[in-house]
Design a protein around this motif. Structure first.
Motif, mmCIF file in Angstrom:
data_model
loop_
_atom_site.group_PDB
_atom_site.id
_atom_site.type_symbol
_atom_site.label_atom_id
_atom_site.label_comp_id
_atom_site.label_asym_id
_atom_site.label_seq_id
_atom_site.Cartn_x
_atom_site.Cartn_y
_atom_site.Cartn_z
ATOM 1 N N SER A 33 0.837 -1.207 0.000
ATOM 2 C CA SER A 33 0.000 0.000 0.000
ATOM 3 C C SER A 33 0.867 1.250 0.000
ATOM 4 N N ILE A 34 1.919 1.245 0.809
ATOM 5 C CA ILE A 34 2.831 2.389 0.848
ATOM 6 C C ILE A 34 3.480 2.601 -0.516
ATOM 7 N N VAL A 35 3.907 1.503 -1.140
ATOM 8 C CA VAL A 35 4.603 1.614 -2.422
ATOM 9 C C VAL A 35 3.652 2.009 -3.544
ATOM 10 N N LEU A 36 2.547 1.274 -3.700
ATOM 11 C CA LEU A 36 1.664 1.472 -4.854
ATOM 12 C C LEU A 36 0.768 2.702 -4.734
ATOM 13 N N ILE A 37 0.300 2.967 -3.533
ATOM 14 C CA ILE A 37 -0.658 4.062 -3.367
ATOM 15 C C ILE A 37 0.032 5.376 -3.035
ATOM 16 N N HIS A 38 1.184 5.316 -2.396
ATOM 17 C CA HIS A 38 1.883 6.553 -2.019
ATOM 18 C C HIS A 38 3.124 6.795 -2.886
ATOM 19 N N LYS A 39 4.070 5.877 -2.849
ATOM 20 C CA LYS A 39 5.365 6.086 -3.500
ATOM 21 C C LYS A 39 5.259 6.126 -5.019
ATOM 22 N N TYR A 40 4.439 5.243 -5.601
ATOM 23 C CA TYR A 40 4.328 5.155 -7.050
ATOM 24 C C TYR A 40 3.149 5.946 -7.603
ATOM 25 N N ASN A 41 2.416 6.603 -6.732
ATOM 26 C CA ASN A 41 1.206 7.300 -7.164
ATOM 27 C C ASN A 41 1.547 8.583 -7.924
ATOM 28 N N ASP A 43 -0.215 11.470 -10.833
ATOM 29 C CA ASP A 43 -1.313 11.932 -11.691
ATOM 30 C C ASP A 43 -0.784 11.939 -13.116
ATOM 31 N N ALA A 44 -0.981 10.822 -13.807
ATOM 32 C CA ALA A 44 -0.328 10.603 -15.097
ATOM 33 C C ALA A 44 -0.729 11.650 -16.134
ATOM 34 N N ARG A 45 -1.989 11.995 -16.192
ATOM 35 C CA ARG A 45 -2.441 12.931 -17.225
ATOM 36 C C ARG A 45 -1.937 14.348 -16.957
ATOM 37 N N ASP A 71 11.193 7.617 -7.864
ATOM 38 C CA ASP A 71 11.083 6.166 -7.899
ATOM 39 C C ASP A 71 9.828 5.703 -8.623
ATOM 40 N N ALA A 72 8.945 6.656 -8.955
ATOM 41 C CA ALA A 72 7.707 6.290 -9.641
ATOM 42 C C ALA A 72 8.030 5.692 -11.006
ATOM 43 N N PRO A 73 7.518 4.503 -11.314
ATOM 44 C CA PRO A 73 7.849 3.846 -12.578
ATOM 45 C C PRO A 73 7.561 4.693 -13.806
ATOM 46 N N LEU A 74 6.415 5.380 -13.831
ATOM 47 C CA LEU A 74 6.069 6.179 -15.013
ATOM 48 C C LEU A 74 7.099 7.263 -15.253
ATOM 49 N N LYS A 186 -3.309 -0.187 -13.015
ATOM 50 C CA LYS A 186 -3.433 1.219 -13.421
ATOM 51 C C LYS A 186 -2.055 1.809 -13.712
ATOM 52 N N ILE A 187 -1.077 1.519 -12.873
ATOM 53 C CA ILE A 187 0.280 2.019 -13.084
ATOM 54 C C ILE A 187 0.861 1.464 -14.380
ATOM 55 N N ILE A 188 0.661 0.172 -14.611
ATOM 56 C CA ILE A 188 1.176 -0.460 -15.833
ATOM 57 C C ILE A 188 0.483 0.106 -17.073
ATOM 58 N N ASP A 189 -0.831 0.314 -16.990
ATOM 59 C CA ASP A 189 -1.566 0.890 -18.122
ATOM 60 C C ASP A 189 -1.073 2.301 -18.434
#
Length: 210
Positions: A33-41, A43-45, A71-74, A186-189
């Motif tokens: 949750s920390i990684v996906l919702i906070h660290k990697y979060n 606003d792509a658009r 560190d966000a993958p995008l 969502k992150i991968i998309d």
């Protein structure tokens, strides 16, 4: 709380094994949750709006700097693509693919563990129930005939605590898995969508300049 305390008292050692499995699953949920919702979060658009504007205005270095040190993958994928913008379209694609392959495992990391933990909790609960039933039926052999029905009913009631507690642990695990898996998708998309947009934008800019 009193009900759960009673379950632990009468359910036996299996309840503590299920509790340990549940705590392990909880640690995975918190970390993911920390990684996906906070660290990697991201606003792509909104990010793409800024990056694409800078590139169209000829400020590719500034767009690259906007995606740096994250560190966000995008952002890492976009940074790699912009950094390779002076090369050919194949160079840009290769740079994006390389970083994408690096970040994909970090997105899905340990998510499958939640399914495994949920299954283990359920199976341990069933194992505890089967073991308890064996003991309950074994106790009937030496019991007074008039008390057999009462002993059996109570024994079955107690041994079902293990199954109930196993399900109590497994169900939230499955719910958390669904939520976190949705976030990972969502992150991968976003990576798939905006990496293609970046390649197309850089390609169109190069054609326009030429």
């Amino acid at each position: 709380m009193e009900t759960i305390a009673m379950w632990f008292k009468e359910g036996g050692f299996v309840m503590y094994v299920i509790l340990a499995v549940g705590l392990l699953g909880l640690s995975v949920i918190i970390e993911r949750s920390i990684v996906l919702i906070h660290k990697y979060n991201v606003d792509a658009r909104a990010l793409w709006g800024k990056v694409s504007k800078l590139i169209r205005d000829g400020n590719a270095p500034q767009a690259q700097a906007l995606c740096k040190d994250s560190d966000a993958p995008l952002l890492r994928v976009l940074h790699a693509g912009i950094a390779a913008s002076d090369g050919s379209e194949r160079d840009i694609q290769n740079a994006i693919d390389e970083v994408t392959l690096e970040v994909m495992p970090t997105i899905n990391k340990r998510l499958s563990h939640l399914l495994t933990i949920a299954n283990i909790a359920t199976l341990i609960g069933l194992l505890g129930t089967v073991h308890g039933l064996m003991e309950a039926f074994g106790a009937l052999a030496n019991a007074d005939p008039s008390q057999k029905a009462t002993i059996l009913a109570r024994g079955i009631s107690i041994v079902l605590y293990a199954t109930a507690f196993g399900l109590l642990v497994a169900i939230p695990m499955l719910g958390a898995y669904a939520v976190l898996q949705s976030k990972a998708h969502k992150i991968i998309d976003d990576i798939d969508e905006f990496s293609v947009k970046l390649i197309n934008l850089l390609h169109s800019r190069r054609k326009h300049v030429v």
